[in-house]
Structures are given as structure tokens and as C-alpha cells.
Design an enzyme around this catalytic site. Structure first.
Site, PDB file in Angstrom:
ATOM      1  N   SER A  91       1.379  10.997  14.811  1.00 33.27           N
ATOM      2  CA  SER A  91       1.314  12.094  15.769  1.00 33.27           C
ATOM      3  C   SER A  91       1.118  13.422  15.194  1.00 33.27           C
ATOM      4  O   SER A  91       1.828  13.490  14.205  1.00 33.27           O
ATOM      5  CB  SER A  91       2.475  11.913  16.808  1.00 33.27           C
ATOM      6  OG  SER A  91       2.226  13.007  17.805  1.00 33.27           O
ATOM      7  N   GLY A 125       1.113  -1.536   7.182  1.00 34.43           N
ATOM      8  CA  GLY A 125       1.122  -2.175   5.690  1.00 34.43           C
ATOM      9  C   GLY A 125       1.225  -3.539   5.595  1.00 34.43           C
ATOM     10  O   GLY A 125       1.405  -3.991   4.705  1.00 34.43           O
ATOM     11  N   PRO A 164       0.971  -1.244   0.116  1.00 33.12           N
ATOM     12  CA  PRO A 164      -0.038  -0.027   0.030  1.00 33.12           C
ATOM     13  C   PRO A 164       0.798   1.284  -0.129  1.00 33.12           C
ATOM     14  O   PRO A 164       1.970   1.143   0.472  1.00 33.12           O
ATOM     15  CB  PRO A 164      -0.871  -0.274   1.329  1.00 33.12           C
ATOM     16  CG  PRO A 164      -0.587  -1.575   1.845  1.00 33.12           C
ATOM     17  CD  PRO A 164       0.722  -2.007   1.310  1.00 33.12           C
ATOM     18  N   TYR A 204      13.277  14.932  19.226  1.00 28.66           N
ATOM     19  CA  TYR A 204      13.385  15.115  17.733  1.00 28.66           C
ATOM     20  C   TYR A 204      14.946  15.272  17.709  1.00 28.66           C
ATOM     21  O   TYR A 204      15.128  16.384  18.094  1.00 28.66           O
ATOM     22  CB  TYR A 204      12.504  15.849  17.289  1.00 28.66           C
ATOM     23  CG  TYR A 204      12.002  15.711  15.989  1.00 28.66           C
ATOM     24  CD1 TYR A 204      12.600  16.000  14.627  1.00 28.66           C
ATOM     25  CD2 TYR A 204      10.897  14.813  15.830  1.00 28.66           C
ATOM     26  CE1 TYR A 204      12.175  15.660  13.665  1.00 28.66           C
ATOM     27  CE2 TYR A 204      10.510  14.490  14.829  1.00 28.66           C
ATOM     28  CZ  TYR A 204      10.783  14.675  13.406  1.00 28.66           C
ATOM     29  OH  TYR A 204      10.609  14.384  12.234  1.00 28.66           O
ATOM     30  N   ARG A 222       0.674   4.789  13.382  1.00 31.05           N
ATOM     31  CA  ARG A 222       0.619   5.535  14.787  1.00 31.05           C
ATOM     32  C   ARG A 222       1.073   6.830  14.584  1.00 31.05           C
ATOM     33  O   ARG A 222       1.943   7.186  15.429  1.00 31.05           O
ATOM     34  CB  ARG A 222       1.020   4.550  15.751  1.00 31.05           C
ATOM     35  CG  ARG A 222       0.373   3.330  16.099  1.00 31.05           C
ATOM     36  CD  ARG A 222       1.012   2.480  17.180  1.00 31.05           C
ATOM     37  NE  ARG A 222       1.235   2.969  18.311  1.00 31.05           N
ATOM     38  CZ  ARG A 222       0.318   3.388  19.251  1.00 31.05           C
ATOM     39  NH1 ARG A 222      -0.994   2.743  19.144  1.00 31.05           N
ATOM     40  NH2 ARG A 222       0.474   3.929  20.574  1.00 31.05           N
ATOM     41  N   PHE A 270       1.485  15.850   2.248  1.00 32.05           N
ATOM     42  CA  PHE A 270       1.517  14.980   1.508  1.00 32.05           C
ATOM     43  C   PHE A 270       1.317  13.635   2.195  1.00 32.05           C
ATOM     44  O   PHE A 270       0.957  12.577   1.387  1.00 32.05           O
ATOM     45  CB  PHE A 270       3.125  14.537   0.936  1.00 32.05           C
ATOM     46  CG  PHE A 270       3.755  15.792   0.365  1.00 32.05           C
ATOM     47  CD1 PHE A 270       4.636  16.795   1.029  1.00 32.05           C
ATOM     48  CD2 PHE A 270       3.185  16.427  -0.807  1.00 32.05           C
ATOM     49  CE1 PHE A 270       5.150  17.590   0.775  1.00 32.05           C
ATOM     50  CE2 PHE A 270       3.527  17.611  -1.304  1.00 32.05           C
ATOM     51  CZ  PHE A 270       4.623  18.350  -0.821  1.00 32.05           C
TER      52      PHE A 270
END
Lengths: 633, 633
Positions: free
Chosen positions: B294, B344, B209, B553, B292, B282
Site C-alpha cells: 500500500s 515469494g 527471491p 499503525y 500486496r 529501497f
């Protein structure tokens, strides 16, 4: 721990060792010092190793303090005294020792139940009616060497053979004993559970985990077809708070802890989980996780899935647990959600890390009277839309409002009849409200005092838009206090030919009114069809609000005098009620779970592929069905 | 739909028919009228059947508007103009058409990257370098009769052969093409997907997918060992909002919809989901559910698991979906959580019901400067503790603060050098702050104007306790605006020998500082060890706060001049960084997911029993590995 059932354990140890050596690279150590890093050094500062208090609610021999054939504490029950007045015995509750003047008339008017028509419950367990235990000798031999306490005593076994579905309690009152566990074991910690599960797998013994015993889904019933030895794994002695982490606001707790003990212990340190299911006096952390429990104040604290950070479960394949205590992850499907809702079919939950919060500074109850149920629901929907729900907001229908009145304790010497009290309430406060349509919402706010008062104003302002009038803190507080005594009322009912149950659902907002109306009407119709002599009590309450819907709780009870098989009639009506709920877009359950009681609807609930997924997990984790409760699937 | 793969479908139809007949019992119909109940009559009032706008972001031939070997829109990129100034081309973004005067110096100072040292990317795909498609003729024959559009064109296939991991883009720039899909199909609706999956199972074709193609976990890479025909199932044309339900505040949406389209369409009706991942221009709804995801404003709207009410997925075993749209249930383990995070490997998500909210009345940005990162983290922790986080609150370290400055567009005619601008900023505003230690938090508040202003005050008051000074709305707004152009910067870097990546984790609060320090230091050490000539950029940001921890991050980039195999060096350093993250108590991923990139750590992440559970689900749902991406396990 034998390595064959706990392979994951040694993998985990190696991974942990590797991590410690990685971190060790950063620590500057004076030359010559021992470079081995102790796990304790890596513990977060601010962790308090918790010394467990001695006092716990549930002793091993629960029957010492709890009823063997009814709800709750032995010393607490509703009775009619010599004057024919209802009383609540004992000393444990606010209501204890008080007269409830309105209850007799309410029972008479609602059910046609009079003091003249009384049933007799079997007062004590007749041990000879209990089948001798079918013990697995090889299992017992090895169990003895573990040191884990056990019993094959009839009373211990019967106590753990049931939850609190109507049919289970009715049977006990009649002295009817079905399939019961053959033995009870009381593990003290995670490692004890590992040993027990290992032995059960080795000797093909059926294990049924037993937490608070409060199941209302027949989850604890022993399958009659089970020919192996059944061992009830009672978690109540595995009940310590292992640590409190004040930096991360989490607590690591053994899963056998009972709700009231957990909160009391945390309160001692100024914290709480805030998880307060109606069963919290007796239900356990492991049970909440296994059934996806919901608490009264979930608007602040969340439901169980919002509260847990880490879960450890012992399965026939070994221990399952995540390696990390991060707050939220994307590491494939969330395995916590394979555990939550597994209802005792996959293993024993032993330890849980939960979020904790500081005990709130301030608490305030409240209540609002609405002209009718529709306005009340519309108000709750608007409160949810504005995302300003208090800690708890519940809306009861007119019948429950009247019922609540009937439970008012006598606080003055003047005896007021039920109807007089009601009339007085109307005339002084709510002129213009139709007493047969009005309903009440009870509220609980908690938090910083200033914020609570602001919040309260916002909610009452919304209520006013729907014709709601503030009805005072007392009515609110009493509503919540009654929550814990309602379950005792069923035993009184059964003393006078009245049987009943509660059941619940969750439903989108636009279906709430339909479901309330249709389910209540369906109950009344079905009772009539089945020959119930007196119209039933059929009532509901909106107990939780969400963005996209609500939880609705139904009470259903009837006088079964004249019926040959009252429990069968009850089951047929309950079945029809659930069909009606599903037909009206409600779920199979909001929080009680499926157990064996609602298995038949699982396929349509999660689809065939969903059933297949659940079955495939079961077949992998427990290929020999050691955890043989036969719940869910 | 052939019944063998969609048995659940006819079960569901029977259950629905039964329910309609149950509800029909309540409707009063005039005699003689048609008693059949149409499904449409049972639809909630207030549902708006949604007419989809023509305009959608992603055309079938994506290469018409998007880069084939870099991020985002073809017309938008960072370039150095003839004057040697950095510019951002195109017209789509706030930054478009602007000069960024500080960028050149920043790149030179940070990486030693100069305009003289430029790489050349392969400008266009050379179709002859693409292996001819290995088509499964039998599959193709039957596919043609379904009417579903398809292509075996080299450009279409290559476009869908990758996500946006560094190694994937680097290889494309070098013109290196590995295993690519043999065909692309574009289903238009759920039923098209059912047909495609059926045919794939029948003819043993591998399905991958493809939603937004923004994966950064190598999830979209075609396994080189895959010998069957690989079909890329592109969901982008399956992109309608099927209905909006204003009573329940939900919307039912096809999973191929792209984030920006979903929000724009909902905005037209005054609603939003509020789900704004950095990739939202996108990325697709199906992709969010599968990984999952966020979003930036999860503090208000929740992460994907909080947003979904209902999911429909097509698997080799049939369609999996719950029967109910209730807000929260206890019906065994939550099957939505078997789907979310499946990346997927189990099927194609086709339709999702999501919560929607009214578009907020008011939005306000903000920023706070802290003396150092430690104070900033302590502030964020306190904001989380008080549960008063704004819609978004992010804390960047000192390097990112400087980086953010370098990206300031020129808005006056006076050319200001990077350092001059920085000095000016200090002197006028933040005397006493050490320019090499200060860091900035960006904030976004939204909601009712009055509440926002109250909330803002509360947060700034907390910030002040940690030495924080308000630094204005502009800095906040610019920080968030830059979010969507950062990904374009990597392509500029690669034009000048700089490669890099972002990666993320979630971690308990008490580990945040350690993890930030240790991981950044580890990156620097590893680069040195591996022969990287210039010190790398190694920087971090706290992007989300939770009760029990935070999301961190990292950005990591370096100048690879002089290295023989730069991607290999990069991969070694990234691997070491992830080891360091795990050693410091961080998770494997907060939201990017596992894909193939992080498979090696799955066993220690979820334990062997957890892996077994995931594998057992996979083996049941997809025994022939039709969904053969080989992600996760």
C-alpha cells in the site's frame, strides 16, 4: 451442521470465544454480575437488525410471473397490434402500454423482416417432452427430513435448466428440452445450504446453484453427460438483508436477493449499493459475486470486487470465509478472489457484506451528439484521462443511435415516420452533422446537487473540444430507460425470423476504434460467407471507461429466413467475432463471464499455469465435482 | 527456454501468431509486398521504448552504500555529537546535517534512556562467523554457463539473509548469524530468471527471491531446517522500464526496480505511478506485488492491486501471465490475485504493467490540530464518508505529536528545549487545547491547483466541525518528511538499550477507537507483567481511510535494561498486541503481510478451506517447494 463438513465452523467458534474473552478483560463489570459476554453486546452500535419486507420479486414458482421461454415478465412483451404498430404490453415499465411507431419500419429496413413472415413459438411447456426426473432416493429421504422445500415438477425443472443464451431460448421456443435438473430445492438460509451441500456430497448428487437465471454464458446448462441426479439449488428464497451497519456503511445480505429488491429495501433506509447491472431486475447477489458482475454506475460505486467486504461460501470442504471485516488486507492471496469468478464451480455463496452509500441527493441525465464515433471515443478517453467520468457515460455508434430513435414511443397523436422523425431531429438541432455518422453519448450524474452541476460543466466542456453538442436530458434518460426493455426485443425479433445476441469485451484505449471497426466488419463478412440472406445488424457501444481502457458492448442480429440451421450459423459468427476480439487485444469478457460458452479460450487467457492453479483449487475444494456445471475449466 | 518448464511459452507464441494472422486479414497490402506482420507494427503508437538511465539506487554489492546491520544508507544515521546533541549524519535527506535539539530529552523522558547507557553493535561482519556456503555443484556448473552473475561471498550472503524485523537486526548487531543463503544470483532480465528457476528445479535448490530486503514479516529469513542449497535471487539488476505507453497511460517495468528509481525515471517523462510506500527508497516492484503493498497516496493512485494491469511470474510449472491488457475482466477467478500476496512462495515476479498518471500540477501540505484523538478519528471518518479524502490524510495520537516535536531540527541559533518549544507552540496557537490530549492530522493534496484549493477548503470545513484548527503547511510537510527518517531512529534507540517495532492493521470504522485504546493499553500491561523497567512507548496513528474502515499503525518501543532476554520479551508483547488487535476486529495485516511472523493466525484469518485452497495452489505450482521460504502456510 455435521462436524465433518464444517470443521472450520467449530475452529471459528473457538477463535470467536477466545476473542470475546480477550476483550472481556477490558470491560469493567460491577461485582457479582454475569461475566459472560454476549455476542450481541459486541455488535457495533448503529446496526439495525433488518425486518425483511414481504415483497420479493421472485416467487418459488417463477413461471407464475416470468416467461418460460423468453426474457422477463410474462405480462411484458413487444407485439404488433392489429394496426401493425409495435406495442409494449403490460404495466411495469415506462414504455408499457405505449405504441412504438418507428419499430416496424426499422425492423423492415434493418433486417428485411416483415409482419408477413412470422414464426411460432411453442406457447407452453409440454410436460411429456420433459424426461422424468432421475431422483437419488437416498438424498431425497434425508432432504425431506431437513424441511427444505423441493420440487420435481417438470415446469420447475425446465425453468432452471437454462440461462438466456440465444441457443437456449431458441430451443425452448421450438419445444426442445435437453438435460434438465432432476429436482429443485429452495434453501431459506445459510444453514439450509450447509445441509444440502452435505447431503449432496454424501449421496454424490450434482448441485447447480441458481440465482437469477440470467446467465448468458451457458453457465446454467446441465451437462448432457451428467449421469448423477442434478439438483438446482435455487437461492431466491434466501433473500433477507440481515443487518445494515450505519457506522461502517455496510449491509449483510443473503446471496439470493435480487438486485431490484436489494436496492428497494435499502432505499427504505436511505441507502443503496448503487450496483445496477442491466439484469438487476432478475439477477442475484450470489450470481454477481460468482461471475464478477459490473454495474452501470461503477464509476461511483465500483464493480462487485470493489463492493464486497465479506463473502461466505459453502463448499464440499466446508464453509470458507475470512474472520475480519477490515476494508483491505494483506493476508496472503485474497481468497475473495478465489470465490469471485468461480461461476458456481466451487460452492454456494450464501451471505455477503457489501458497502452501502446514502442515496444521492440529486440525479441528472444528459446526452451529447458527436459528429462521428471516433470523436466520441476520443472524448470518452479524455474524460477517463481526467478522471472525471460521470456515474455513467456510454457512447453508442450510429446504428444504435438510429435504433434508439426507432424505439421512441408515440407521445403525440401525429404519426411520425421513422425517417421523418430523424430528419426533423437533424434539421432543428444538428445542422452539419452527417446523419449516417453521428453518434450519441448518454450520461448520468449523481451526488450533491452543487457538485453534479460543476461536474456536468466539466464533462460538457471536454465534449465540446471533440465536436460534441449537448442534446438534452430527455435523450439521456430515454437511453437508460431503454436498457431494461432491450432484452425483451429479442423475443420480438425471434417472432419474425430475427435472431441475435449481445457480447462484450474490455480493451485498452488504443485498441477501441480498431476493435469496434474490425469486429463489426468481421460479423458482416462471416454472415455473408455463411449464406445469411440479409445484411446483419452489427453495432457497438462503449459502455464503461477505465484508466487503462474501456468496455465495449456489441449487438449482433440477423434475419435467418432461408437458413437450414440458423443457430449453428449464429454460433459460427459469434465464434469468429470472439476470435476477432481476442486478435485485436480485447479480453475474453468484461463481465458476462466464461461459463461453458467461452471455455475453449481459457488456457490462452490465463496461461497453462493459470489453468493449473484454477484446477488445483477445484480439485481440492470439490474433488467429486459435486458442483458439476463444468463451467470455466 | 527449455520447453518442459515453459510449455506455456510456445502455446502463447502460437496464439500470438494466430492473432497476427487474424488481424492481417484487415490490412490492405500492395501486391507483392511481404505479408508477414511484424509484432512491432502492432505496437500501439505512442509507446516509447525506454532507454534506461544508468543511475540506480541499489548496486550488486549493496553493502557498499547500505548498512549491514541496520536501516538504510550507511552514511545516514542518528548520533549524539560531542555536545550531547542528536544529529542526523550524511547529505541525503532534508534532515541531514542538522541538529535535533529535542531528541535527547525526549528519549530520556520517554524511555529513561541516557547517553551513559550505551550498547555496542558489532561494527563489521566477521566473515568467520558465517558458515561456509553449502553449494550445489551441479547447479553451479550449469549456472556458470548461463552467464548470470553470482557470488558466494559471506558479506553478500549475510546481507540477504534478513529483513528488518527487530529480532533480525538485533541478532546482527550482536554478531549472531543464523542460516544464510549459500549463494546470491543477479538475473538481468526475465529470461535469466527462467533459466535460474529451471536449474533450481532440476537440481533441487531452494530459491528465495530478494527485492528490496525491507520485509518486516520475517519473510526473508532462511528456514533453519532447510538442508538444500539456498540461493538468494536478487532482482535489483533487473530494473528497467521496458516501455511507457502514453495512449493507455501504462508502463511495463522489470520487477527489480526500486521505488525511488521508478518514480524518478517516470518523472523524466512527466509521469508517475504515485505509489509511495514508506519503504520506497529501497523496496521493489516485485516485492510490492508479492506482499500486496500500500502507498501513502493510495487515495489518488490506489493500492498495488489497483495499479497493476499485467503481471508475469516465473514458477516451477512455467510462466504465468494473462494474455490481455484489458482494464478489467471476468475470466474466472482473477489469477493476479493468486500472485499478489504470495510472498515469494510460488515463483519470481519478473515484469509488471502498471498504470501511470501525469505528474500532478500542484501539491500542498497541511495539518490540523484536534482537541483529542476521538475528534480526530471522527473527522477522518466523516472525510471518508464524504469520499473527499486528500491524497494522504494521517492522524497521529498525542504521543506521536510530542514525538514529532522532538524531531524538529534546530533552525535558529537559540537552543530551545523540548518542553519550551512545546509550550511556545501551545500558547501562541492553541489556547484551550490540552497539551496531553491534542493530536495532529497531516494532509497532502495534489492535482490541478484550482481543484486542490477547493478540495482543501472542503476538508478544513469538515475538520472545523470536529474542533479542528488548521496548523499550517509546515507541520504537514515535516510530518511527511519524517516518514523516511523514522526507520533510522530505531538504530539510535538500539544504541541506547531501546528496542521497538511498528505494526499495523485494518479495521472497520466503529472499532477504530476501541482498537487504539485497547491495544495501547495491552502493550503497557504486558510490558509491566514481563518485567520491563520503564513504561514503554505505546502509540498509534490512523494512516489510511477507506469507505468501510481504516488502517491503524502502532509504534511500540521500550528500554530493555535489566532484562535477560529482551528480544523474547519484545516478541511476547508483540504477540499479545496482535491477539488484542484480532480480538478487537482488526485484521492480521493491512499491508506488511504475513511472512513467517504471523503464520500462526492464518487458519483463523482465511478459514480452513481458505488454507486448503492456498495449499493446493502451492502444491500444484511448486510441488518440490523450490520457493522454500516457508512464508504464509
Amino acid at each position: 451442521m455435521a462436524s465433518n463438513s464444517c470443521g472450520g465452523g467449530s475452529d471459528r467458534q473457538m477463535a470467536a470465544q477466545h476473542r470475546l474473552s480477550v476483550i472481556a478483560g477490558h470491560l469493567q463489570r460491577p461485582s457479582g454480575s454475569n461475566t459472560a459476554i454476549l455476542a450481541a453486546e459486541c455488535k457495533a452500535q448503529g446496526s439495525k437488525p433488518f425486518v425483511s419486507s414481504e415483497r420479493r420479486t421472485v416467487p418459488r414458482r417463477r413461471q407464475e410471473i416470468m416467461k418460460w421461454n423468453g426474457w422477463g415478465y410474462s405480462d411484458s412483451k413487444f407485439v404488433y397490434n392489429k394496426k401493425g404498430q409495435a406495442e409494449f404490453t403490460g404495466k411495469r415499465y415506462k414504455l408499457s402500454g405505449m405504441i412504438i411507431p418507428g419499430l416496424k419500419d426499422w425492423m423492415e429496413n434493418t433486417f428485411g423482416a416483415t409482419l408477413q413472415h412470422k414464426t411460432t413459438a411453442t406457447p407452453a411447456l409440454n410436460s411429456t417432452s420433459v424426461p422424468p426426473p432421475a431422483l437419488n432416493e437416498a438424498f431425497m429421504e434425508e432432504l425431506k427430513s431437513t424441511g427444505v422445500p423441493f420440487s420435481a415438477d417438470a415446469e420447475d425443472r425446465v425453468f432452471r435448466a437454462h440461462g438466456h443464451c440465444l441457443h437456449e431460448i431458441f430451443a425452448l421456443r421450438e419445444g426442445k428440452i435437453g438435460r434438465v435438473p432432476d429436482m429443485v430445492v429452495w434453501p431459506n438460509c445459510h444453514n439450509d445450504v450447509v445441509k444440502i451441500v452435505e447431503l449432496a456430497c454424501k449421496h454424490n448428487v450434482c448441485l447447480i446453484p441458481y440465482g437469477g437465471g440470467t446467465s448468458v454464458s451457458s453457465a446454467l446448462e446441465c451437462p448432457p453427460e451428467e449421469s448423477r441426479s442434478i439438483v438446482s439449488l435455487d437461492t431466491s428464497q434466501m433473500n433477507r438483508i440481515l443487518w445494515i451497519d450505519e457506522k461502517n456503511l455496510t449491509a449483510h445480505v443473503e446471496a439470493g436477493i435480487i438486485g431490484q429488491d436489494l436496492e428497494n429495501l435499502l432505499n427504505e433506509s436511505g441507502y443503496c449499493t448503487g450496483h445496477e447491472p442491466d439484469s438487476m431486475e432478475f439477477s442475484s447477489l450470489g450470481g454477481w459475486v460468482a461471475t464478477r458482475a459490473s454495474g452501470m454506475k461503477k464509476n461511483i460505486y465500483g464493480n462487485i470486487e470493489d463492493l464486497v467486504i465479506h463473502i461466505k461460501m459453502v463448499t464440499p470442504q466446508g464453509v470458507i470465509e475470512k474472520s475480519c471485516q477490515g476494508p483491505r488486507m494483506s493476508t496472503g492471496p485474497d481468497i475473495h478472489h478465489f470465490i469471485m469468478g468461480s461461476e458456481g464451480t466451487l460452492g454456494v455463496i450464501t451471505e455477503v457484506t457489501m458497502k452501502i452509500r446514502p442515496v444521492p441527493e440529486y440525479q441528472k441525465y444528459g446526452s451529447v451528439v458527436f459528429p462521428n464515433f471516433e470523436q466520441g471515443v476520443a472524448c470518452l478517453r479524455e474524460v477517463a484521462r481526467q478522471r472525471c467520468a460521470p456515474a455513467s457515460i456510454r457512447l453508442m455508434d450510429n446504428e444504435q443511435f438510429k435504433f434508439g430513435h426507432a424505439l421512441k414511443p408515440q407521445v403525440s397523436s401525429i404519426f411520425t415516420s421513422f425517417l421523418d422523425g430523424l430528419k426533423k431531429f437533424y434539421i432543428t438541432k444538428f445542422k452539419g452533422f452527417d446523419p449516417n455518422r453521428l453518434c450519441v453519448a448518454t450520461l448520468l450524474f449523481e451526488g450533491d446537487r452543487e457538485k453534479v452541476l460543476q461536474h456536468e460543466k466539466q464533462v460538457y466542456d471536454i465534449a465540446a473540444k471533440f465536436g460534441g453538442l449537448a442534446a438534452g436530458e430527455d435523450n439521456g434518460q430515454r437511453g437508460y430507460m431503454l436498457t431494461f426493455v432491450i432484452a425483451y426485443l429479442r423475443d420480438l425479433g425471434m417472432d419474425y425470423f430475427v435472431i441475435g445476441e449481445s457480447f462484450e469485451t474490455s480493451v485498452p484505449w488504443d485498441r477501441v476504434l480498431d476493435i469496434c471497426r474490425n469486429v463489426k466488419a468481421r460479423i458482416v463478412r462471416e454472415c455473408k460467407d455463411k449464406g445469411v440472406q440479409f445484411p446483419p445488424l452489427s453495432t457497438c457501444r462503449v459502455t464503461q471507461t477505465y484508466d487503462a481502457g474501456a468496455c465495449v458492448y456489441f449487438y449482433f442480429a440477423f434475419n435467418y429466413r432461408g437458413l437450414g440451421d440458423p443457430v449453428h450459423v449464429y454460433e459460427q459468427v459469434e465464434h469468429a467475432a470472439r476470435e476477432e476480439i481476442l486478435a485485436n487485444g480485447g479480453s475474453l469478457s468484461h463481465h458476462h463471464g466464461v461459463g461453458k460458452l467461452r471455455k475453449e479460450w481459457m488456457r490462452e487467457t490465463v496461461s497453462s499455469v493459470g489453468i493449473g492453479m484454477l484446477q488445483s483449487v477445484k480439485d481440492y475444494v470439490d474433488p467429486n465435482n459435486i458442483f458439476g456445471s463444468r463451467n470455466l475449466l
